[in-house]
Write a protein that holds these residues in place. Structure first.
Motif, PDB file in Angstrom:
ATOM      1  N   LYS A  65       0.831  -1.217   0.000  1.00 46.95           N
ATOM      2  CA  LYS A  65       0.000   0.000   0.000  1.00 46.95           C
ATOM      3  C   LYS A  65       0.869   1.271   0.000  1.00 46.95           C
ATOM      4  CE  LYS A  65      -3.752  -2.400   2.136  1.00 46.95           C
ATOM      5  NZ  LYS A  65      -4.978  -2.371   2.859  1.00 46.95           N
ATOM      6  N   ILE A 112      -2.351   6.924   3.533  1.00 46.24           N
ATOM      7  CA  ILE A 112      -3.702   6.534   3.963  1.00 46.24           C
ATOM      8  C   ILE A 112      -4.122   7.561   5.030  1.00 46.24           C
ATOM      9  CG2 ILE A 112      -5.061   4.737   5.112  1.00 46.24           C
ATOM     10  CD1 ILE A 112      -3.027   2.708   3.867  1.00 46.24           C
ATOM     11  N   HIS A 113      -5.185   8.281   4.755  1.00 50.70           N
ATOM     12  CA  HIS A 113      -5.542   9.409   5.618  1.00 50.70           C
ATOM     13  C   HIS A 113      -6.013   8.944   6.993  1.00 50.70           C
ATOM     14  CE1 HIS A 113      -4.923  12.315   2.574  1.00 50.70           C
ATOM     15  NE2 HIS A 113      -5.698  11.664   1.733  1.00 50.70           N
ATOM     16  N   ASP A 128      -8.520   9.841   8.786  1.00 50.02           N
ATOM     17  CA  ASP A 128      -9.936   9.473   8.765  1.00 50.02           C
ATOM     18  C   ASP A 128     -10.377   9.349   7.310  1.00 50.02           C
ATOM     19  OD1 ASP A 128     -10.543  12.021   7.830  1.00 50.02           O
ATOM     20  OD2 ASP A 128     -10.790  12.802   9.845  1.00 50.02           O
ATOM     21  N   GLU A 129     -11.584   8.870   7.133  1.00 49.76           N
ATOM     22  CA  GLU A 129     -12.001   8.530   5.773  1.00 49.76           C
ATOM     23  C   GLU A 129     -12.251   9.751   4.900  1.00 49.76           C
ATOM     24  OE1 GLU A 129     -15.227   5.837   6.289  1.00 49.76           O
ATOM     25  OE2 GLU A 129     -13.912   4.274   7.055  1.00 49.76           O
ATOM     26  N   ARG A 130     -12.527  10.890   5.555  1.00 49.65           N
ATOM     27  CA  ARG A 130     -12.780  12.095   4.764  1.00 49.65           C
ATOM     28  C   ARG A 130     -11.485  12.587   4.120  1.00 49.65           C
ATOM     29  NH1 ARG A 130     -13.633  16.192   8.013  1.00 49.65           N
ATOM     30  NH2 ARG A 130     -12.997  15.008   9.817  1.00 49.65           N
ATOM     31  N   GLN A 131     -11.598  13.173   2.969  1.00 49.81           N
ATOM     32  CA  GLN A 131     -10.437  13.812   2.370  1.00 49.81           C
ATOM     33  C   GLN A 131     -10.160  15.093   3.151  1.00 49.81           C
ATOM     34  OE1 GLN A 131      -8.405  13.007  -0.421  1.00 49.81           O
ATOM     35  NE2 GLN A 131      -9.337  11.025  -0.019  1.00 49.81           N
ATOM     36  N   ASP A 182       0.344   9.995   7.232  1.00 49.02           N
ATOM     37  CA  ASP A 182      -0.205   8.668   6.945  1.00 49.02           C
ATOM     38  C   ASP A 182      -0.686   7.974   8.218  1.00 49.02           C
ATOM     39  OD1 ASP A 182      -0.061   6.136   4.985  1.00 49.02           O
ATOM     40  OD2 ASP A 182       0.711   5.577   6.955  1.00 49.02           O
ATOM     41  N   ASN A 183      -1.721   7.190   8.085  1.00 48.27           N
ATOM     42  CA  ASN A 183      -2.209   6.422   9.236  1.00 48.27           C
ATOM     43  C   ASN A 183      -2.431   4.949   8.842  1.00 48.27           C
ATOM     44  OD1 ASN A 183      -2.939   6.276  11.933  1.00 48.27           O
ATOM     45  ND2 ASN A 183      -5.112   6.468  11.465  1.00 48.27           N
ATOM     46  N   GLY A 184      -1.575   4.439   7.974  1.00 49.13           N
ATOM     47  CA  GLY A 184      -1.776   3.078   7.464  1.00 49.13           C
ATOM     48  C   GLY A 184      -0.889   2.036   8.106  1.00 49.13           C
ATOM     49  N   ASP A 214      -2.538  -1.351   8.721  1.00 44.86           N
ATOM     50  CA  ASP A 214      -2.826  -2.045   7.458  1.00 44.86           C
ATOM     51  C   ASP A 214      -1.564  -2.693   6.899  1.00 44.86           C
ATOM     52  OD1 ASP A 214      -5.248  -0.960   7.807  1.00 44.86           O
ATOM     53  OD2 ASP A 214      -5.313   0.204   5.945  1.00 44.86           O
TER      54      ASP A 214
END
Lengths: 145, 263
Positions: free
Chosen positions: B116, B120-121, B123-126, B184-186, B189
């Motif tokens: 990946k 990766i944000h 939160d899910e919002r842009q 990044d917050n991945g 994952d």
């Protein structure tokens, strides 16, 4: 896209461990580490098989001990101890490096580039000197005392 | 001008059963790169020679090949600096061969994609505003962001030589690059993918990837740092979003920015 006609044929395989090209010393240490590890495992299984002959009685035990009481087995034992010393020392080096000692921190790279491998190289030399000293002591102990 | 011999591996899957070496001898002058010499051969000696090249200045990573038993970028390798009269050129090892000096880099890209390699944000919002990142925070990953995806590190790695499934130095370095990025917050994952027997722990610090990398990316460093973080845990601050500007007056004469066209 053109279909790749040769699949996996160009992968180096175990040949890639032995013929390392013109890389630094660490790549060869990696190969020796694997070989010495495999050698020690082989010795361990032989050792267990041989010593387990004791359960079949005193006679078989003495016979099997006489079988291995030859210079070639003595030399094999010498190699096992040497492999053990190398594996232990190099393993200790890898232990420190995998915990990020001696390899430095990420930095803005300017040419000529420095690498973590170069930064930890004095530690490699130190390990090799320790290895040499222990090998000398072991050889004296093995053959002269 | 010195006379050099180039020994180049040839293989045409439609004609040849096995790769073979072909020799070309010609005079070279100071300043020529290996890529210039390959271009010379293609234009003057044998038009059927196939190789991949694009930018000819070490940016695109297309022309990676094995030159005198060392993986290098052909465009960044000065022919006279090698100091040999015989120059042997082969395709990168550890990749399926397509033709002549061209290898199939599909395994490299598949491994790269697996970790990946994107922000990766949190939160899910842009995010509505830009992230605030300090220079020190940027330095933690910048070195690894210079990766060209040329594939040299996988050709140099002795583990890749026998383990197809090993993610390899390139993908692992990219995992570290994004894990270290404060935007990044991945981490969670990626951890599932890299903290595995064919991930992080297959690297035993042979160091060849770091030495051979033409851009000083140092994948070996990234992998060891990631091992430490995986063992001891990683504390990571997520970069804050920029606050809206309050009480700022534009300088006189500067026109107002147009309205947003994308909502």
């Amino acid at each position: 896209m053109r279909e790749t006609l040769i699949k996996q044929r160009y992968r180096l395989g175990t040949k890639g461990w032995f013929y390392a090209g013109r890389y630094g010393i660490e790549r060869y240490l990696y190969i020796f580490h694997r070989i010495s590890g495999l050698g020690i495992i082989l010795y361990l299984s032989l050792h267990i098989i041989l010593t387990s002959t004791r359960i079949f009685g005193q006679g078989i035990w003495v016979a099997s001990m006489e079988m291995v009481d030859k210079p070639i087995f003595k030399f094999g034992e010498y190699l096992v101890v040497a492999a053990f010393i190398y594996h232990a020392l190099n393993g200790l080096r890898l232990f420190f490096i995998e915990l990020s000692f001696f390899i430095g921190k990420p930095s803005r790279q300017d040419y000529p580039y420095t690498t973590s491998v170069k930064r930890q190289r004095p530690f490699v030399y130190l390990t090799m000197i320790a290895l040499l000293c222990l090998l000398v002591i072991m050889s004296v102990d093995f053959y002269f005392i | 001008m010195p006379l050099l011999t180039f020994k180049i591996q040839r293989f045409d899957p439609e004609k040849d059963k096995e790769p073979y070496m072909q020799e070309f001898t010609f005079e070279v002058e100071k300043g020529l790169t290996i890529l210039d010499c390959l271009n010379y051969i293609k234009e003057n000696l044998d038009a059927t020679l196939s190789y991949r090249a694009s930018c000819r200045m070490g940016i695109c990573g297309s022309c990676a090949m094995l030159i005198n038993d060392y993986p290098r970028l052909a465009c960044e390798t000065q022919v006279l600096v090698l100091g040999k009269t015989l120059i042997e050129i082969k395709p990168l090892p550890n990749y399926p061969l397509v033709k002549d000096l061209i290898v199939d880099l599909t395994p490299l890209f598949a491994k790269h994609r697996a970790v990946k390699p994107y922000v990766i944000h949190p939160d899910e919002r842009q995010p509505e505003k830009e992230f605030i990142q300090t220079n020190q925070e940027q330095t933690k990953y910048l070195q690894f962001a210079y990766c060209l995806k040329c594939g040299i590190c996988l050709a140099a790695c002795p583990t890749v030589a026998t383990a197809d499934n090993f993610l390899g130095p390139q993908a692992l370095a990219q995992a570290y690059r994004y894990n270290s990025d404060t935007r990044d917050n991945g981490l969670k994952d990626r951890e599932k993918i890299i903290d595995s027997s064919y991930g992080l722990w297959r690297c035993h610090m042979a160091g060849a990837c770091a030495e051979a990398c033409p851009k000083g990316v140092d994948p070996a460093l990234a992998i060891q740092l990631m091992k430490k973080e995986t063992i001891l845990g990683k504390k990571k601050n997520i970069a804050p979003l920029a606050l809206p500007l309050v009480g700022v007056e534009p300088r006189p004469g500067i026109p107002k920015a147009p309205e947003r066209t994308v909502k």
